[in-house]
Design a protein around this motif. Structure first.
Motif, PDB file in Angstrom:
ATOM      1  N   ILE A 159       0.838  -1.202   0.000  1.00 25.19           N
ATOM      2  CA  ILE A 159       0.000   0.000   0.000  1.00 25.19           C
ATOM      3  C   ILE A 159       0.874   1.254   0.000  1.00 25.19           C
ATOM      4  O   ILE A 159       0.577   2.227  -0.691  1.00 25.19           O
ATOM      5  N   CYS A 160       1.948   1.225   0.760  1.00 19.75           N
ATOM      6  CA  CYS A 160       2.798   2.406   0.952  1.00 19.75           C
ATOM      7  C   CYS A 160       3.250   3.056  -0.355  1.00 19.75           C
ATOM      8  O   CYS A 160       3.132   4.280  -0.500  1.00 19.75           O
ATOM      9  N   PRO A 161       3.757   2.295  -1.336  1.00 17.85           N
ATOM     10  CA  PRO A 161       4.224   2.981  -2.547  1.00 17.85           C
ATOM     11  C   PRO A 161       3.092   3.644  -3.332  1.00 17.85           C
ATOM     12  O   PRO A 161       3.328   4.633  -4.024  1.00 17.85           O
ATOM     13  N   THR A 162       1.863   3.140  -3.199  1.00 20.86           N
ATOM     14  CA  THR A 162       0.751   3.789  -3.907  1.00 20.86           C
ATOM     15  C   THR A 162       0.512   5.179  -3.335  1.00 20.86           C
ATOM     16  O   THR A 162       0.269   6.128  -4.086  1.00 20.86           O
ATOM     17  N   GLU A 163       0.600   5.306  -2.014  1.00 19.36           N
ATOM     18  CA  GLU A 163       0.410   6.604  -1.363  1.00 19.36           C
ATOM     19  C   GLU A 163       1.575   7.544  -1.665  1.00 19.36           C
ATOM     20  O   GLU A 163       1.376   8.706  -2.027  1.00 19.36           O
ATOM     21  N   LEU A 191       1.792   4.258  12.028  1.00 22.02           N
ATOM     22  CA  LEU A 191       0.483   4.147  11.395  1.00 22.02           C
ATOM     23  C   LEU A 191       0.456   5.075  10.179  1.00 22.02           C
ATOM     24  O   LEU A 191       1.357   5.905  10.006  1.00 22.02           O
ATOM     25  N   ARG A 192      -0.563   4.975   9.364  1.00 22.86           N
ATOM     26  CA  ARG A 192      -0.713   5.868   8.204  1.00 22.86           C
ATOM     27  C   ARG A 192      -1.298   7.188   8.687  1.00 22.86           C
ATOM     28  O   ARG A 192      -2.488   7.441   8.568  1.00 22.86           O
ATOM     29  N   VAL A 226      -5.482   9.608  10.877  1.00 19.08           N
ATOM     30  CA  VAL A 226      -4.707   8.391  11.110  1.00 19.08           C
ATOM     31  C   VAL A 226      -5.523   7.183  10.667  1.00 19.08           C
ATOM     32  O   VAL A 226      -6.659   7.008  11.099  1.00 19.08           O
ATOM     33  N   ASN A 227      -4.918   6.373   9.800  1.00 19.18           N
ATOM     34  CA  ASN A 227      -5.529   5.120   9.357  1.00 19.18           C
ATOM     35  C   ASN A 227      -4.759   3.949   9.949  1.00 19.18           C
ATOM     36  O   ASN A 227      -3.551   4.049  10.177  1.00 19.18           O
ATOM     37  N   ARG A 250      -4.446   6.332   2.428  1.00 24.36           N
ATOM     38  CA  ARG A 250      -5.139   7.624   2.536  1.00 24.36           C
ATOM     39  C   ARG A 250      -5.467   8.186   1.158  1.00 24.36           C
ATOM     40  O   ARG A 250      -5.000   7.690   0.148  1.00 24.36           O
ATOM     41  N   ASN A 251      -6.237   9.270   1.137  1.00 28.41           N
ATOM     42  CA  ASN A 251      -6.673   9.922  -0.082  1.00 28.41           C
ATOM     43  C   ASN A 251      -5.936  11.261  -0.209  1.00 28.41           C
ATOM     44  O   ASN A 251      -6.215  12.201   0.526  1.00 28.41           O
ATOM     45  N   VAL A 252      -4.994  11.354  -1.135  1.00 28.75           N
ATOM     46  CA  VAL A 252      -4.178  12.555  -1.295  1.00 28.75           C
ATOM     47  C   VAL A 252      -5.031  13.738  -1.746  1.00 28.75           C
ATOM     48  O   VAL A 252      -4.790  14.876  -1.330  1.00 28.75           O
ATOM     49  N   SER A 253      -6.049  13.499  -2.552  1.00 31.26           N
ATOM     50  CA  SER A 253      -6.943  14.586  -2.959  1.00 31.26           C
ATOM     51  C   SER A 253      -7.640  15.204  -1.751  1.00 31.26           C
ATOM     52  O   SER A 253      -7.838  16.416  -1.685  1.00 31.26           O
TER      53      SER A 253
END
Length: 184
Positions: free
Chosen positions: A50-54, A123-124, A140-141, A147-150
């Motif tokens: 998930i991390c690289p997508t964020e 945590l995220r 915090v997720n 998370r949603n960058v937008s």
């Protein structure tokens, strides 16, 4: 956990800022980007899913943050060398335009209160701080949901109006403050 109204704590961390030989690493502290808004976001571990997508999405949106006088700082508990290796080997991270901070002693993540109780990784968490370093937003997720960058940008936009912004408000729309002024 530190929250809205608290100040981002003092920190001094090694960061990967480039893949160019001799310019890879830099010390970053809470005063490195004076006069700017700060978007400080944490991820659990490098070389995960998930991390690289964020991280890549924050990188793609870097110009949007720059246009808002905001500096993105990405942080995990991995070392600067692990960050460097990940950036070198992951195609979506090679040209990353913001620092990847190494909180290997877990000082910043502990001070902010974002360490997972069982896993011991961050945590995220996302913090938006104003140019004085005062936290204006915290999200915090758990580890499994990105998370949603937008939404981070939308929230930053709303804070930068310094006005009352309703639910789902988007940059360029009328604020409640402007509606009240027109009605009065």
């Amino acid at each position: 956990m530190l929250t809205v109204g608290d100040k981002i704590p003092a920190f001094n961390l090694k960061a990967v800022v480039s893949l160019e030989k001799g310019k890879e690493f830099k010390d970053i502290n809470q005063g490195s980007y004076k006069g700017k808004w700060t978007v400080l976001f944490f991820w659990p571990k490098d070389f995960t899913f998930i991390c690289p997508t964020e991280i890549a999405e924050f990188g793609k949106r870097e110009k949007d943050f720059q246009d808002r006088n905001a500096q993105i700082l990405g942080v995990s508990t991995d070392s600067e060398y692990v960050h460097h290796a990940w950036r070198t080997h992951h195609p979506d991270l090679k040209g990353l335009p913001f620092p990847m901070l190494a909180d290997i002693k877990r000082e910043l993540s502990t001070a902010l209160g974002v360490l997972h109780k069982d896993e011991g990784v961050a945590l995220r968490a996302t913090f938006i701080a104003d140019p004085e370093g005062i936290i204006r937003h915290v999200s915090v997720n758990d580890l499994s949901v990105g998370r949603n960058v937008s939404e981070v940008l939308r929230t930053l936009d709303a804070f930068q109006t310094d006005e009352l912004c309703p639910c789902n408000w988007q940059k360029g729309e009328e604020t409640l403050t402007s509606k009240l002024a027109k009605a009065g």
